[in-house]
Design a protein around this motif. Structure first.
Motif, PDB file in Angstrom:
ATOM      1  N   ALA A  72       0.825  -1.211   0.000  1.00  0.00           N
ATOM      2  CA  ALA A  72       0.000   0.000   0.000  1.00  0.00           C
ATOM      3  C   ALA A  72       0.859   1.260   0.000  1.00  0.00           C
ATOM      4  O   ALA A  72       0.608   2.200  -0.758  1.00  0.00           O
ATOM      5  CB  ALA A  72      -0.929  -0.005   1.214  1.00  0.00           C
ATOM      6  N   ALA A  73       1.886   1.259   0.833  1.00  0.00           N
ATOM      7  CA  ALA A  73       2.790   2.420   0.873  1.00  0.00           C
ATOM      8  C   ALA A  73       3.492   2.595  -0.461  1.00  0.00           C
ATOM      9  O   ALA A  73       3.660   3.722  -0.952  1.00  0.00           O
ATOM     10  CB  ALA A  73       3.808   2.250   1.994  1.00  0.00           C
ATOM     11  N   GLY A 117       1.153   4.069  -2.958  1.00  0.00           N
ATOM     12  CA  GLY A 117       1.006   5.495  -2.673  1.00  0.00           C
ATOM     13  C   GLY A 117       2.185   6.311  -3.165  1.00  0.00           C
ATOM     14  O   GLY A 117       2.015   7.369  -3.786  1.00  0.00           O
ATOM     15  N   SER A 130       1.891   8.996  -6.250  1.00  0.00           N
ATOM     16  CA  SER A 130       2.241  10.383  -5.931  1.00  0.00           C
ATOM     17  C   SER A 130       3.348  10.889  -6.850  1.00  0.00           C
ATOM     18  O   SER A 130       3.278  12.005  -7.377  1.00  0.00           O
ATOM     19  CB  SER A 130       2.668  10.489  -4.469  1.00  0.00           C
ATOM     20  OG  SER A 130       3.081  11.805  -4.163  1.00  0.00           O
ATOM     21  N   THR A 146      -3.898   1.291 -11.950  1.00  0.00           N
ATOM     22  CA  THR A 146      -4.564   1.117 -10.656  1.00  0.00           C
ATOM     23  C   THR A 146      -5.516  -0.088 -10.615  1.00  0.00           C
ATOM     24  O   THR A 146      -5.913  -0.511  -9.520  1.00  0.00           O
ATOM     25  CB  THR A 146      -5.380   2.377 -10.302  1.00  0.00           C
ATOM     26  OG1 THR A 146      -6.369   2.605 -11.320  1.00  0.00           O
ATOM     27  CG2 THR A 146      -4.477   3.597 -10.201  1.00  0.00           C
ATOM     28  N   GLU A 185      -5.013   1.075   4.237  1.00  0.00           N
ATOM     29  CA  GLU A 185      -4.016   2.010   3.708  1.00  0.00           C
ATOM     30  C   GLU A 185      -4.055   2.020   2.182  1.00  0.00           C
ATOM     31  O   GLU A 185      -3.944   3.083   1.555  1.00  0.00           O
ATOM     32  CB  GLU A 185      -2.618   1.621   4.192  1.00  0.00           C
ATOM     33  CG  GLU A 185      -1.550   2.621   3.770  1.00  0.00           C
ATOM     34  CD  GLU A 185      -0.162   2.255   4.264  1.00  0.00           C
ATOM     35  OE1 GLU A 185       0.796   2.969   3.940  1.00  0.00           O
ATOM     36  OE2 GLU A 185      -0.043   1.226   4.975  1.00  0.00           O
ATOM     37  N   LEU A 186      -4.215   0.848   1.565  1.00  0.00           N
ATOM     38  CA  LEU A 186      -4.292   0.777   0.106  1.00  0.00           C
ATOM     39  C   LEU A 186      -5.530   1.538  -0.391  1.00  0.00           C
ATOM     40  O   LEU A 186      -5.467   2.278  -1.391  1.00  0.00           O
ATOM     41  CB  LEU A 186      -4.344  -0.686  -0.347  1.00  0.00           C
ATOM     42  CG  LEU A 186      -4.437  -0.920  -1.864  1.00  0.00           C
ATOM     43  CD1 LEU A 186      -3.270  -0.263  -2.597  1.00  0.00           C
ATOM     44  CD2 LEU A 186      -4.487  -2.417  -2.168  1.00  0.00           C
ATOM     45  N   THR A 208      -6.981   4.015   1.067  1.00  0.00           N
ATOM     46  CA  THR A 208      -6.731   5.441   1.263  1.00  0.00           C
ATOM     47  C   THR A 208      -5.835   6.009   0.162  1.00  0.00           C
ATOM     48  O   THR A 208      -6.062   7.123  -0.334  1.00  0.00           O
ATOM     49  CB  THR A 208      -6.073   5.683   2.637  1.00  0.00           C
ATOM     50  OG1 THR A 208      -6.954   5.216   3.662  1.00  0.00           O
ATOM     51  CG2 THR A 208      -5.786   7.155   2.850  1.00  0.00           C
ATOM     52  N   GLU A 209      -4.823   5.228  -0.228  1.00  0.00           N
ATOM     53  CA  GLU A 209      -3.919   5.695  -1.286  1.00  0.00           C
ATOM     54  C   GLU A 209      -4.653   5.807  -2.624  1.00  0.00           C
ATOM     55  O   GLU A 209      -4.402   6.740  -3.401  1.00  0.00           O
ATOM     56  CB  GLU A 209      -2.723   4.746  -1.427  1.00  0.00           C
ATOM     57  CG  GLU A 209      -1.795   4.704  -0.217  1.00  0.00           C
ATOM     58  CD  GLU A 209      -1.162   6.041   0.107  1.00  0.00           C
ATOM     59  OE1 GLU A 209      -1.160   6.933  -0.767  1.00  0.00           O
ATOM     60  OE2 GLU A 209      -0.689   6.217   1.244  1.00  0.00           O
ATOM     61  N   LYS A 236      -6.679   8.968  -2.494  1.00  0.00           N
ATOM     62  CA  LYS A 236      -5.822  10.135  -2.743  1.00  0.00           C
ATOM     63  C   LYS A 236      -5.557  10.303  -4.230  1.00  0.00           C
ATOM     64  O   LYS A 236      -5.551  11.428  -4.756  1.00  0.00           O
ATOM     65  CB  LYS A 236      -4.492   9.986  -1.990  1.00  0.00           C
ATOM     66  CG  LYS A 236      -4.597  10.144  -0.483  1.00  0.00           C
ATOM     67  CD  LYS A 236      -3.221   9.962   0.145  1.00  0.00           C
ATOM     68  CE  LYS A 236      -3.282  10.062   1.663  1.00  0.00           C
ATOM     69  NZ  LYS A 236      -1.943   9.835   2.274  1.00  0.00           N
ATOM     70  N   SER A 256      -3.811  14.037   4.232  1.00  0.00           N
ATOM     71  CA  SER A 256      -2.474  13.946   4.797  1.00  0.00           C
ATOM     72  C   SER A 256      -2.137  15.308   5.391  1.00  0.00           C
ATOM     73  O   SER A 256      -2.759  16.307   5.042  1.00  0.00           O
ATOM     74  CB  SER A 256      -1.467  13.583   3.698  1.00  0.00           C
ATOM     75  OG  SER A 256      -1.381  14.637   2.757  1.00  0.00           O
TER      76      SER A 256
END
Length: 607
Positions: A139-140, A143, A147, A183, A205-206, A208-209, A212, A265
């Protein structure tokens, strides 16, 4: 320069050395060997080396260093394009996913301005493969990747016209399509986990990303783009993709718009979040994307009230695309509201106070004609939706604060419409009759600077005011039902006309003098031009000093001054007609009727 035997010795040493014993010099030399192969056109030999079974341990440890030179060769699209693509693919499936992700993110960070879209298009499939291989921190990683990609994409100009979008000179449309495809597997993963009703922090977390990513995409590029549901362009299709992703990751459109559940964030500015949601509201209510799945339980007034925040955010912008979307969203939000239904309490809300002010700035300052025309239609639509009390308060507020004759004249015209409506059978209301009407009229029949008022700048308001006054006097039968109010109207009228006459006299004298000086100046210029032509044919232009300097040409100045004098005559003729009507009423009460000669006059009317 090493010979082949020396190179083979070094490669064999690398094969025999455990990974932890290889130092930075070894990594650098490995990268130099690969770059040298590409420079000399030996991409096939490099690919063979990378695919050699004996080198797989070595490649797994140091192969990431070759991604950058291989990508450079791919972007140049030389003869070795296919070999380099195959080499990158092999490295992606062989090297450590974490190290590959780090290398790819560095490459994205360092993209040259001229290579943004091409680099993104080449890297996205490989980046997706790497992320899918991650066992931890996916997930990170997603993100960080999204980004980095969107940050680079935001450096490119967004195509606005249909021609620009079809040409896609900078590759924005192609990159948006690639991002949507990128995605998809992660969206499917979120959907799959949601189906099991068991989620952990990594799953959240995934989600949420991905949220975003959607909110960033709504702000850049979709807020900047021209979107039309009648033309299914590349960016329209991307907008549709975003609107599909949101419910797919369990994000309610109504919660995003009306209850602001976006995970922010610490670095996210509230204005950016509002812009994203403003674009979301535009896509939903104006372009009607996903409107079928939107709950129908919300009242039109509630939807308008919630959308006012987004409309305000769009109207404060100076960008055409933002203003266009803001006006369209404002209009659509108002259309569903019943006429004469918005109460005065709504005007106390900050958004209902600031949106009309920002709309007024569009009407006054925007240089784009079609936006001003759209803005005026929305302005009138808003007035139509206010109930009588709210209209009365809104008119008072605008007359006190607008400080613009054009806007004020439009308000005066609306006041007349409301007075006329209230006089019709069954439409009587206290807000546009009697004492409440007088409150408005005291503001209407007022010259801001008394006898020193600039009539040329105030012309629109004054002409509309005189037309209103004439109308009120003609409709004396209805108004005389309240004797005190009628006497107060006469007092206000007398005071207003007295000051206006003085003002016209002063202004006529001033503008007549200016016009006379301009004509004498033009005669002087003509004489000097003839003298100069006789003395020297080489003189092509000359400067003639004048007491009053203006950016307008003499012809334009003459036209403005002449028009002002004609306007003053028109104002005086209206004043004379008003006095005639007053005298007629004294002689023959309640018998005055509205004739064709008493139709409203404007500065453009013929004498």
């Amino acid at each position: 320069m090493m010979n082949e035997e020396q190179v083979n010795v070094i490669i064999q040493r690398w094969r025999d050395t455990p990974g932890e014993h290889l130092d930075l010099e070894d990594y650098q030399k490995f990268k130099e060997f690969g770059s040298a192969c590409l420079t000399h056109g030996d991409s096939a030999q490099l690919l063979s080396f990378l695919q050699d079974e004996k080198n797989q341990g070595l490649i797994k440890i140091m192969g990431c260093g070759l991604i950058a030179p291989l990508l450079k060769d791919v972007l140049e699209r030389g003869k070795s394009f296919d070999h380099c693509q195959a080499a990158i693919t092999h490295l992606i499936t062989t090297c450590s996913p974490n190290e590959l992700l780090h290398s790819l993110l560095e490459l994205i960070e360092d993209i040259a301005p001229g290579d943004i879209s091409e680099t993104i298009l080449v890297l996205i499939p490989h980046l997706q493969t790497v992320l899918l291989q991650l066992e931890e921190g996916k997930a990170a990683g997603v993100g960080l990747a999204l980004s980095a990609l969107q940050k680079q994409l935001s450096r490119l100009p967004v195509p606005y016209t249909q021609q620009q979008e079809e040409a896609d000179q900078y590759g924005v449309c192609r990159c948006c399509h690639a991002l949507a495809a990128f995605t998809k597997p992660f969206i499917e993963e979120v959907k799959r986990k949601n189906g099991n009703y068991i989620t952990n922090s990594e799953d959240e977390e995934l989600r949420t990303e991905l949220l975003k990513f959607c909110m960033w995409s709504l702000r850049e590029p979709l807020l900047e783009a021209e979107l039309n549901r009648d033309r299914k362009s590349a960016l329209w299709l991307f907008a549709t993709e975003i609107m599909v992703i949101l419910p797919a990751i369990q994000e309610s459109l109504s919660e995003l718009l009306f209850f602001n559940s976006v995970k922010k964030s610490p670095q996210t500015e509230s204005s950016q979040s509002t812009e994203s949601r403003a674009c979301l509201a535009y896509l939903l209510f104006v372009q009607l994307i996903s409107i079928d799945s939107f709950p129908a339980v919300f009242s039109p007034v509630f939807v308008l009230q919630c959308n006012m925040e987004y409309i305000n955010q769009l109207l404060i912008s100076k960008k055409e695309s933002h203003l266009l979307k803001g006006l369209a969203l404002y209009g659509k939000s108002l259309e569903s509201v019943q006429d004469n239904s918005l109460t005065v309490s709504l005007l106390e809300l900050r958004s209902f106070n600031s949106v009309p002010k920002n709309l007024q700035q569009v009407l006054i300052d925007c240089p784009i004609q079609h936006l001003r025309e759209s803005g005026l239609k929305v302005f009138q639509l808003f007035i139509n939706k206010l109930n009588h009390e709210a209209k009365h308060k809104f008119f008072r507020c605008m007359l006190k604060t607008s400080n613009h004759a054009g806007v004020e004249s439009y308000i005066v015209k609306n006041i007349r419409s409301q007075v006329e409506f209230s006089m019709q059978p069954g439409n009587a209301n206290r807000w546009f009759q009697g004492e409440e009407l007088l409150l408005l009229l005291r503001l209407v029949f007022c010259l801001p600077k008394g006898a020193q008022t600039d009539l040329l700048n105030s012309m629109d308001r004054i002409m509309e005011t005189l037309n209103l006054l004439r109308y009120l006097l003609i409709r004396d039968k209805e108004l005389k039902s309240t004797a005190d109010a009628w006497e107060e109207l006469y007092r206000i009228k007398d005071e207003y006309l007295k000051v206006l006459r003085v003002c016209i006299s002063i202004s006529r004298g001033y503008y007549s003098a200016e016009l006379k000086a301009l004509r004498e100046d033009q005669k002087l210029k003509a004489k000097e031009a003839r003298d100069a032509a006789r003395s020297s044919r080489l003189v092509k232009s000359m400067t003639v000093k004048h007491e009053k300097v203006s950016n307008m040409s003499p012809e334009a100045q003459h036209q403005v001054l002449q028009s002002a004098l004609v306007t003053f005559d028109l104002m005086e003729s209206l004043i004379v007609r008003i006095e005639e009507i007053t005298e007629e009423q004294v002689k023959t009460p309640s018998q005055t009727t509205l004739s064709t000669s008493d139709e409203p006059l404007s500065p453009c009317s013929e004498n």
